[in-house]
Write an enzyme that holds these catalytic residues in place. Structure first.
Site, mmCIF file in Angstrom:
data_model
loop_
_atom_site.group_PDB
_atom_site.id
_atom_site.type_symbol
_atom_site.label_atom_id
_atom_site.label_comp_id
_atom_site.label_asym_id
_atom_site.label_seq_id
_atom_site.Cartn_x
_atom_site.Cartn_y
_atom_site.Cartn_z
ATOM 1 N N ASP A 243 0.618 -6.961 10.789
ATOM 2 C CA ASP A 243 1.682 -6.891 9.799
ATOM 3 C C ASP A 243 1.786 -8.157 8.958
ATOM 4 O O ASP A 243 1.998 -8.087 7.744
ATOM 5 C CB ASP A 243 3.020 -6.627 10.490
ATOM 6 C CG ASP A 243 4.128 -6.304 9.495
ATOM 7 O OD1 ASP A 243 3.957 -5.348 8.716
ATOM 8 O OD2 ASP A 243 5.152 -7.016 9.492
ATOM 9 N N LYS B 9 -1.498 -2.216 3.595
ATOM 10 C CA LYS B 9 -2.363 -3.130 4.351
ATOM 11 C C LYS B 9 -1.981 -3.118 5.823
ATOM 12 O O LYS B 9 -0.836 -2.805 6.178
ATOM 13 C CB LYS B 9 -2.260 -4.546 3.763
ATOM 14 C CG LYS B 9 -0.826 -5.094 3.617
ATOM 15 C CD LYS B 9 -0.230 -5.525 4.931
ATOM 16 C CE LYS B 9 1.263 -5.670 4.874
ATOM 17 N NZ LYS B 9 1.859 -5.786 6.215
ATOM 18 N N ARG C 192 7.160 14.557 7.307
ATOM 19 C CA ARG C 192 7.027 15.554 8.368
ATOM 20 C C ARG C 192 8.168 16.562 8.320
ATOM 21 O O ARG C 192 8.006 17.714 8.703
ATOM 22 C CB ARG C 192 6.975 14.862 9.726
ATOM 23 C CG ARG C 192 5.691 14.075 9.973
ATOM 24 C CD ARG C 192 5.749 13.317 11.279
ATOM 25 N NE ARG C 192 6.799 12.305 11.262
ATOM 26 C CZ ARG C 192 7.174 11.591 12.322
ATOM 27 N NH1 ARG C 192 6.578 11.788 13.485
ATOM 28 N NH2 ARG C 192 8.127 10.696 12.221
ATOM 29 N N ALA D 236 7.702 2.025 0.338
ATOM 30 C CA ALA D 236 7.445 2.975 -0.741
ATOM 31 C C ALA D 236 8.671 3.116 -1.633
ATOM 32 O O ALA D 236 8.565 3.094 -2.861
ATOM 33 C CB ALA D 236 7.051 4.337 -0.162
ATOM 34 N N ARG E 140 11.266 0.979 -1.968
ATOM 35 C CA ARG E 140 11.702 -0.253 -2.629
ATOM 36 C C ARG E 140 10.729 -0.752 -3.688
ATOM 37 O O ARG E 140 11.153 -1.262 -4.727
ATOM 38 C CB ARG E 140 11.919 -1.355 -1.589
ATOM 39 C CG ARG E 140 13.114 -1.178 -0.699
ATOM 40 C CD ARG E 140 13.359 -2.396 0.169
ATOM 41 N NE ARG E 140 12.270 -2.659 1.086
ATOM 42 C CZ ARG E 140 11.378 -3.642 0.947
ATOM 43 N NH1 ARG E 140 11.452 -4.469 -0.093
ATOM 44 N NH2 ARG E 140 10.419 -3.818 1.846
ATOM 45 N N TYR F 10 12.450 -17.968 8.652
ATOM 46 C CA TYR F 10 11.611 -17.437 7.576
ATOM 47 C C TYR F 10 10.757 -18.527 6.932
ATOM 48 O O TYR F 10 11.251 -19.586 6.536
ATOM 49 C CB TYR F 10 12.502 -16.801 6.499
ATOM 50 C CG TYR F 10 11.719 -16.229 5.343
ATOM 51 C CD1 TYR F 10 11.080 -15.007 5.459
ATOM 52 C CD2 TYR F 10 11.614 -16.925 4.143
ATOM 53 C CE1 TYR F 10 10.355 -14.473 4.404
ATOM 54 C CE2 TYR F 10 10.899 -16.405 3.083
ATOM 55 C CZ TYR F 10 10.269 -15.175 3.223
ATOM 56 O OH TYR F 10 9.545 -14.660 2.178
#
Length: 341
Positions: free
Chosen positions: A175, A95, A36, A14, A16, A233
């Site tokens: 993920d 997602k 929270r 959120a 970045r 990667y």
């Protein structure tokens, strides 16, 4: 019309990507961020010039909020989507939409019954380069498409990362696997089905850390995908046709300034096409706002449901392998007993 947005959670994605994207869409207004703990919300909100709130429900109770963005862990999506829709808010959620097809179907039905938009934030599908590639395939650039392959993986995460927590919907399939599965469905001309899969599970953490799957369409075209938290990667897909191949690297999560390169290989010929940089988060936010103001396309709902089905099929049809407990020693990898491979 300006769509007034509240944010449930202070996730890194959120900060970045998503909140900067909201600020770049003129028809969207970032109103409030909730956490929270109020102190965390205040620190987060100070970066973006919006209000802070303690507790996610406090945002849903506000009459000045039209829509919410939910970047919470996947295992919390179902609960907070239900509550947001019950409060009359449109929803954009990270997602995948939920962890299971049955829950995804339930909240899609709830959204439709209330006339609300419910979208997942699988942003790569809103990057223009992939739509261009799909048009290339349709035009016969590589002949008849025979197979889609896609991979997404990176090295192990920090030990305390929430993606290692099963109660929060952790694991590599949810993920990372959702990306190449989404690419397979995006490019194949018919709905694919998972015919075989493997999941490699960490016995200590209780989540899958890698996996692979074979998919097939009714007309015999195939897709092969692989994903994981224990790899060097890679982030790419390849489209293999009867007369050539298309390769797209950095396909799923490019930074906003990245200029995508599409490599087209045919017999005795290779060329590379470089595309303008795009911020796929901004593209997604624009599409979400457009859906809120003009209505959500039916094909978007169909796509969300189909991707949820594929995730379930991978789990249901996978051979589960237990990953050995290993650590990195000075001369190579050691197993739990100290033996070197």
């Amino acid at each position: 019309m300006t769509v007034r947005i509240g944010v449930l959670g202070c996730a890194d994605i959120a900060r970045r990507r998503a909140l900067p994207a909201i600020r770049r869409v003129p028809e969207a207004e970032l109103v409030v961020v909730a956490a929270r703990e109020l102190a965390k919300a205040r620190a987060f909100a100070a970066e973006f010039g919006c209000a802070a709130a303690e507790g996610y429900q406090s945002v849903l109770d506000r009459p000045d909020i039209d829509a919410v963005y939910i970047p919470l862990p996947t295992g919390l999506h179902h609960t907070w989507i239900e509550r947001a829709l019950a409060a009359g808010k449109h929803v954009l959620v990270e997602k995948p939409l939920t962890t299971r097809l049955v829950d995804t179907a339930a909240v899609l039905t709830q959204a439709r019954s209330r006339g609300l938009v419910l979208m997942d934030n699988l942003t790569f599908l809103r990057h223009g380069v992939h739509h261009f590639v799909r048009r290339m395939v349709a035009a016969g650039e590589i002949g008849e498409l025979r197979m889609v392959s896609g991979v997404f993986g990176f090295p192990p995460l920090p030990a305390g990362d929430i993606r290692y927590r099963p109660e929060l919907g952790g694991g590599a399939l949810l993920d990372l696997g959702v990306y190449p599965l989404g690419a397979a469905r995006f490019f194949l001309p018919e709905e694919p089905e998972v015919v075989a899969a493997t999941l490699r599970e960490d016995p200590d953490r209780g989540v899958d850390v890698s996996g692979a799957a074979l998919l097939c369409t009714p007309d015999g075209r195939t897709a092969q995908i692989a994903f994981g938290f224990e790899h060097s990667y890679r982030c790419e897909y390849q489209l293999w046709g009867s007369a050539g191949r298309i390769v797209v690297d950095r396909a799923y999560t490019p930074p906003p300034a990245w200029h995508p390169v599409v490599r087209v290989e045919r017999q005795d010929e290779t060329r590379e096409l470089t595309f303008p940089a795009e911020d796929q988060f901004v593209n997604t936010m624009r599409e979400f706002v457009r859906a809120v103001t003009a209505g959500q396309p039916a094909e978007e709902v169909t796509a969300i449901r189909a991707r949820a089905r594929l995730l379930d099929e991978v789990r249901d049809r996978a051979r589960v392998l237990r990953a050995p407990v290993t650590c990195q020693g000075p001369g190579g990898r050691l197993d739990a007993a100290g033996a070197r491979d």
